[in-house]
Design a protein around this motif. Sequence first.
Motif, short mmCIF file in Angstrom:
data_model
loop_
_atom_site.label_atom_id
_atom_site.label_comp_id
_atom_site.label_asym_id
_atom_site.label_seq_id
_atom_site.Cartn_x
_atom_site.Cartn_y
_atom_site.Cartn_z
N PRO A 147 0.81 -1.01 0.04
CA PRO A 147 -0.06 -0.06 -0.08
C PRO A 147 0.91 1.45 -0.02
CG PRO A 147 0.01 -1.07 2.22
CD PRO A 147 0.73 -2.00 1.15
N ARG A 148 0.50 2.42 -0.77
CA ARG A 148 0.97 3.57 -0.73
C ARG A 148 2.17 3.57 -1.32
NH1 ARG A 148 -1.81 3.17 4.11
NH2 ARG A 148 -3.69 4.71 4.20
N ARG A 149 2.45 2.63 -2.20
CA ARG A 149 3.85 2.77 -3.00
C ARG A 149 3.41 3.16 -4.33
NH1 ARG A 149 7.88 -0.86 -1.16
NH2 ARG A 149 8.00 -0.67 1.29
N ARG A 150 4.40 4.10 -4.85
CA ARG A 150 4.28 4.63 -6.33
C ARG A 150 4.88 3.52 -7.13
NH1 ARG A 150 2.94 9.49 -8.26
NH2 ARG A 150 4.07 9.95 -10.33
N LEU A 151 4.14 2.90 -8.02
CA LEU A 151 4.75 1.75 -8.96
C LEU A 151 4.20 1.90 -10.56
CD1 LEU A 151 3.27 -1.09 -6.49
CD2 LEU A 151 5.67 -0.31 -6.70
N ARG A 152 5.09 1.18 -11.31
CA ARG A 152 4.80 1.18 -12.60
C ARG A 152 4.81 -0.38 -12.90
NH1 ARG A 152 6.51 6.17 -15.74
NH2 ARG A 152 7.48 7.42 -14.54
N ARG B 126 6.45 1.24 -20.34
CA ARG B 126 5.96 0.85 -18.95
C ARG B 126 5.00 1.87 -18.81
NH1 ARG B 126 11.11 4.03 -16.59
NH2 ARG B 126 10.90 6.21 -17.65
N THR B 127 4.18 1.55 -17.73
CA THR B 127 3.08 2.42 -17.43
C THR B 127 3.31 3.54 -16.93
OG1 THR B 127 2.65 1.38 -15.49
CG2 THR B 127 1.60 0.27 -17.28
N THR B 128 2.51 4.49 -16.53
CA THR B 128 2.50 5.68 -15.75
C THR B 128 2.90 5.28 -14.37
OG1 THR B 128 0.49 5.86 -15.72
CG2 THR B 128 1.41 7.27 -17.39
N ALA B 129 3.51 5.93 -13.50
CA ALA B 129 3.48 5.80 -12.11
C ALA B 129 2.43 6.25 -11.42
CB ALA B 129 5.00 6.59 -11.66
N LYS B 130 1.80 5.07 -10.50
CA LYS B 130 0.60 5.61 -9.75
C LYS B 130 0.68 5.04 -8.53
CE LYS B 130 -2.69 6.20 -13.45
NZ LYS B 130 -4.10 5.66 -13.76
N VAL B 131 0.11 5.55 -7.30
CA VAL B 131 0.32 5.17 -6.08
C VAL B 131 -0.95 4.16 -5.74
CG1 VAL B 131 0.31 5.84 -3.46
CG2 VAL B 131 1.12 7.38 -5.45
N ALA B 132 -0.43 3.00 -5.01
CA ALA B 132 -1.40 1.95 -4.79
C ALA B 132 -2.25 2.47 -3.43
CB ALA B 132 -0.70 0.82 -4.54
N GLY B 133 -3.48 2.14 -3.45
CA GLY B 133 -4.32 2.57 -2.41
C GLY B 133 -4.26 1.86 -1.19
N PRO B 134 -4.65 2.19 -0.20
CA PRO B 134 -4.39 1.47 1.21
C PRO B 134 -5.02 0.13 1.48
CG PRO B 134 -6.34 3.12 1.43
CD PRO B 134 -5.67 3.32 -0.01
N ASP B 135 -5.69 -0.25 0.32
CA ASP B 135 -6.14 -1.74 0.27
C ASP B 135 -5.11 -2.54 -0.94
OD1 ASP B 135 -6.86 -0.33 -2.02
OD2 ASP B 135 -8.87 -0.86 -1.91
N ARG C 194 10.59 -14.69 -27.21
CA ARG C 194 9.71 -15.93 -26.71
C ARG C 194 8.91 -15.57 -25.47
NH1 ARG C 194 14.34 -20.80 -26.39
NH2 ARG C 194 15.03 -20.85 -28.83
N ALA C 195 9.27 -14.55 -24.75
CA ALA C 195 8.35 -14.36 -23.41
C ALA C 195 8.13 -12.86 -23.25
CB ALA C 195 9.25 -15.13 -22.31
N LEU C 196 7.04 -12.53 -22.63
CA LEU C 196 6.86 -11.26 -21.97
C LEU C 196 7.10 -11.49 -20.62
CD1 LEU C 196 5.52 -8.46 -22.17
CD2 LEU C 196 3.41 -9.71 -22.18
N THR C 197 7.56 -10.37 -20.16
CA THR C 197 7.71 -10.31 -18.44
C THR C 197 7.10 -9.14 -18.13
OG1 THR C 197 9.78 -11.37 -18.36
CG2 THR C 197 9.27 -10.22 -16.43
N LEU C 198 6.19 -8.94 -16.97
CA LEU C 198 5.29 -7.91 -16.47
C LEU C 198 6.00 -7.76 -15.15
CD1 LEU C 198 1.79 -8.89 -17.49
CD2 LEU C 198 3.24 -7.38 -18.42
N ALA C 199 6.87 -6.45 -14.85
CA ALA C 199 7.56 -6.25 -13.64
C ALA C 199 7.01 -5.18 -12.81
CB ALA C 199 8.99 -6.35 -13.89
N LEU C 200 6.49 -5.46 -11.69
CA LEU C 200 6.12 -4.06 -10.96
C LEU C 200 7.29 -3.60 -10.33
CD1 LEU C 200 2.71 -5.54 -9.23
CD2 LEU C 200 3.13 -4.15 -11.51
N CYS C 201 7.50 -2.29 -10.61
CA CYS C 201 8.59 -1.42 -9.81
C CYS C 201 8.35 -0.41 -9.18
CB CYS C 201 9.75 -1.36 -11.12
SG CYS C 201 10.21 -2.59 -12.06
N ARG C 202 8.97 -0.06 -8.16
CA ARG C 202 8.94 1.49 -7.51
C ARG C 202 9.61 2.42 -8.46
NH1 ARG C 202 11.17 0.73 -1.46
NH2 ARG C 202 10.82 2.97 -1.86
N ASP C 203 8.89 3.48 -8.49
CA ASP C 203 9.19 4.72 -9.24
C ASP C 203 10.44 5.10 -9.04
OD1 ASP C 203 8.90 6.37 -11.38
OD2 ASP C 203 8.01 7.80 -10.35
N ASP C 204 11.05 4.92 -7.57
CA ASP C 204 12.33 5.48 -7.09
C ASP C 204 13.18 4.61 -7.41
OD1 ASP C 204 10.92 4.02 -5.29
OD2 ASP C 204 11.63 5.26 -3.45
#
Length: 345
Positions: free
Chosen positions: A163-168, A180-189, A207-217
């Motif tokens: 929660p409350r992490r700014r992620l892409r 990559r997507t825009t950076a957005k903040v995850a909600g408290p849930d 051969r493969a697509l990798t989806l990685a969630l990364c902190r903006d910082d």
Amino acid sequence: GAPPDLAADERGSRGAGRSTESETSPTSQFSNVKGLLWKRLRERKGRGTPKVETPAATVPDGERVPSRSGSRESLLPPPSAALLDLTGDNVIVRPVHGSIVGEKFCFQIITGEGSRSFGCTSLAERDRWIENLRRTVQPNKDNCERLELALSLWVYEARDLPPRRRLRCHLHLDGTLFARTTAKVAGPDGELFWGELFQLAALPPARALTLALCRDDHPSQPVASITIPLTELAAARQPLERWYPLSCPGGGERVPSVRVRGRYREVRVLPIVRYKELAEFITFHYRELCARLEPTIAVRHKEELAGALVHVLQSTGKAKSFLIDLGVAELDRFDDREALIFREN
């Protein structure tokens, strides 16, 4: 003006971006499909590899690749001060997603010496640059069989995130970052919604697509990731949509997941002469073809078919007639029921 150079750490101001090409009017195009196609074949055969002067590289129509500093120097002749050598066997010219370079309408030239990115002022200008540069690299392109690879991917949302992490969400193909997507903040849930569409064309074999969630910082340290075989996205005739559970480096009680909808396409393109008879048939019988297909195919296929028909007929100078004939046919079909006119797909 030239598309500005976005390479390395220097990012110059955007060039004027006006193309020196003149659009071919429908009246000047060949009405005979056979003559048009054979004319194109003769033109391709007559083109040779442009002469390259060190450290220069000629591109079509007397244009020049702009300098590394992103200056607005003219693309007009003489083309003797360009920078890139486009005569190698492994030269790649491809579009670059704006999320990677921070600019819209960009393309990249990859050579044995490295890669350079350039920005344009419109999608049409970028596509013209890519097409012209590819024909410089491979003048006989239309006479060769090739495989065109493309990925369409909706990145909708994620859940059970820190929660409350700014992620892409980063999109990698065989380890290379493509968008990559825009950076957005995850909600408290722990929920986060992006709803972003990525259309990646002219892709290299992968051969493969990798989806990685990364902190903006900390973009180099994924919070969680999932690797999807591209064969899975290519097997379905329609885009595949599902929730993918992500693996976390350290584990945890809650397993993050991301919802995406994607389609991977491998299109084998034959030499242009192999399409001659098909182009002739579509040009002279498109009304009968549309009348037969319209009531029998599903709505989801009509947009793709309509786009393909317009592209073929535009190349033969019949796109305007095609659209006019369809409109007139609809008027005739509804006659005095004006309220229903132009409500169809």
